[in-house]
Design an enzyme around this catalytic site. Structure first.
Site, PDB file in Angstrom:
ATOM      1  N   GLY A  14       7.903 -12.145  -6.199  1.00  0.00           N
ATOM      2  CA  GLY A  14       7.049 -11.159  -5.553  1.00  0.00           C
ATOM      3  C   GLY A  14       7.804  -9.965  -5.007  1.00  0.00           C
ATOM      4  O   GLY A  14       7.315  -8.835  -5.033  1.00  0.00           O
ATOM      5  N   GLY A  36       4.533 -12.236  -0.041  1.00  0.00           N
ATOM      6  CA  GLY A  36       4.988 -11.786  -1.350  1.00  0.00           C
ATOM      7  C   GLY A  36       4.109 -10.657  -1.881  1.00  0.00           C
ATOM      8  O   GLY A  36       3.421  -9.961  -1.128  1.00  0.00           O
ATOM      9  N   THR A  63       1.525 -18.942  -8.584  1.00  0.00           N
ATOM     10  CA  THR A  63       0.423 -18.116  -8.079  1.00  0.00           C
ATOM     11  C   THR A  63      -0.690 -18.237  -9.096  1.00  0.00           C
ATOM     12  O   THR A  63      -0.414 -18.502 -10.267  1.00  0.00           O
ATOM     13  CB  THR A  63       0.876 -16.625  -8.018  1.00  0.00           C
ATOM     14  OG1 THR A  63       1.922 -16.511  -7.066  1.00  0.00           O
ATOM     15  CG2 THR A  63      -0.240 -15.678  -7.652  1.00  0.00           C
ATOM     16  N   ARG A 122       6.908 -14.720   5.678  1.00  0.00           N
ATOM     17  CA  ARG A 122       7.210 -13.979   4.439  1.00  0.00           C
ATOM     18  C   ARG A 122       5.907 -13.772   3.639  1.00  0.00           C
ATOM     19  O   ARG A 122       5.147 -14.704   3.432  1.00  0.00           O
ATOM     20  CB  ARG A 122       8.227 -14.766   3.601  1.00  0.00           C
ATOM     21  CG  ARG A 122       8.567 -14.115   2.250  1.00  0.00           C
ATOM     22  CD  ARG A 122       7.699 -14.635   1.130  1.00  0.00           C
ATOM     23  NE  ARG A 122       8.105 -14.153  -0.186  1.00  0.00           N
ATOM     24  CZ  ARG A 122       7.395 -14.340  -1.292  1.00  0.00           C
ATOM     25  NH1 ARG A 122       6.260 -14.980  -1.260  1.00  0.00           N
ATOM     26  NH2 ARG A 122       7.813 -13.884  -2.443  1.00  0.00           N
TER      27      ARG A 122
HETATM   28  N1  ASP Z   1       4.506 -14.035  -6.716  1.00  0.00           N
HETATM   29  C1  ASP Z   1       4.474 -15.133  -5.785  1.00  0.00           C
HETATM   30  C2  ASP Z   1       5.158 -14.727  -4.515  1.00  0.00           C
HETATM   31  O1  ASP Z   1       6.157 -14.035  -4.585  1.00  0.00           O
HETATM   32  C3  ASP Z   1       5.115 -16.382  -6.265  1.00  0.00           C
HETATM   33  C4  ASP Z   1       4.970 -16.713  -7.716  1.00  0.00           C
HETATM   34  O2  ASP Z   1       4.071 -16.243  -8.379  1.00  0.00           O
HETATM   35  O3  ASP Z   1       5.770 -17.496  -8.256  1.00  0.00           O
HETATM   36  O4  ASP Z   1       4.731 -15.163  -3.471  1.00  0.00           O
END
Ligand code: ASP
Length: 317
Positions: A220, A196, A166, A194
């Site tokens: 997330g 996050g 992210t 989905r």
């Molecule tokens: N936080 C992001 C999500 O859950 C993914 C990540 O940052 O690795 O979509």
């Protein structure tokens, strides 16, 4: 004036500083910086070139929050538009709503005149196909979209060692206003639809000029459950220092139960411009850039290990 970003903000942090130096707002800087990460085809966790969901569709999540009045805009599971951060900002500016998802978000992006683009690049498609060929039986793969129990195959996404990521940008402008933005293609090979933490105000991002701002990367689902970005800012509101606030938010994550616990990271600033990064990994860093500096610099994140557990064999249930 200050910018802090996750490591992959490197491609956008200098342009974001130019915006601040040119008198632009923290919101303008955050949007400008994140757009460059979204446009980077080599970043497979954000925007164009992001890894797709289980069915091979790129679904993007993004949000932006203005710390001067707590206005926010967010989009989730947006398909076909390469700059979700800008669509999120339009949600903030044009609608009485905060968060649009899926078809409604795409319809709104079209109405706002954003250009459509096929977001699935060849390298991302090849990696998705290779992963599926390795992990799924050929008969399932041949009719994946029609599988009545697609949920069983999400296990290939829920391995915490697999690709995710992210981008986080936090800016403080010449007027002292804070803004935060987050953008992601989410977990690679996720179940369609989905969403996050990234587009969820309070989970993946939070900014309030009076106290500070925070933004997350990592698992997330954990940041949603612990309201992590809001917690960091809330602990500062309760009088804790930025480092103590981060430690408390990491402790909250460590207290989570359930069958799926993995890594988490966040960056934060307080209203005085002090900044920190936290991670459950030992080697993680973030970037910071003030108007007094010639170039952005990298800082280590404070490591707070988190309890991990990850249940396998969904398909055996
Ligand atoms: N936080 C992001 C999500 O859950 C993914 C990540 O940052 O690795 O979509």
């Amino acid at each position: 004036m200050l910018l802090i970003t996750s490591q992959n903000g490197k491609v956008g942090i200098e342009a974001a500083m130019q915006v601040l130096k040119g008198g632009g707002s923290a919101m303008d800087a955050v949007e400008a910086g994140i757009r460059l990460v979204e446009a980077n085809p080599d970043d497979h966790s954000v925007g164009y070139g992001g890894y797709p969901n289980l069915l091979g569709e790129v679904e993007l999540d993004a949000a932006i929050m203005d710390g001067s009045d707590l206005t926010s805009g967010a989009v989730g599971a947006l398909k076909g538009y390469p700059y979700p951060i800008s669509v999120a900002r339009k949600v903030l500016e044009k609608l009485p709503h905060v968060f649009l998802v899926g078809e409604g978000a795409a319809r709104f992006a079209a109405e706002m005149g954003f250009e459509r683009r096929d977001l699935l690049t060849e390298p991302a498609r090849e990696t998705w196909e290779k992963r599926l060929r390795e992990d799924l039986p050929p008969d399932v793969l041949a009719h994946l979209a029609e599988q009545p129990d697609l949920w069983r195959y999400v296990e290939i996404a829920t391995d915490p060692e697999r690709a995710k990521g992210t981008t986080n940008f936090i800016a403080q402008d010449a007027r002292g206003n804070l803004a935060v933005g987050v953008s992601t293609s989410g977990w690679a090979w996720k179940y369609p639809g989905r969403i996050g933490d990234s587009p969820i105000v309070g989970a993946g991002l939070y900014a309030d000029n009076r106290y500070g701002a925070a933004a997350c990367t990592g698992t997330g689902e954990m940041a949603i459950r612990a309201a992590t970005a809001h917690s960091v800012v809330f602990y500062m509101k309760m009088g804790l220092s930025i480092t103590e606030a981060g430690q408390r938010a990491m402790a909250d994550l460590n207290d989570l139960g359930g069958r799926y616990l993995s890594g988490m990271n966040f960056i934060a600033v307080d209203r005085a411009g002090n900044h920190v990064g936290f991670s459950s990994r030992t080697d993680a860093t973030y970037l910071y850039f003030t108007d007094a500096m010639d170039a952005p610099a990298e800082a280590p994140r404070l490591c707070v290990p988190l309890r991990e557990c990850w249940e396998k064999n969904l398909s055996a249930d």
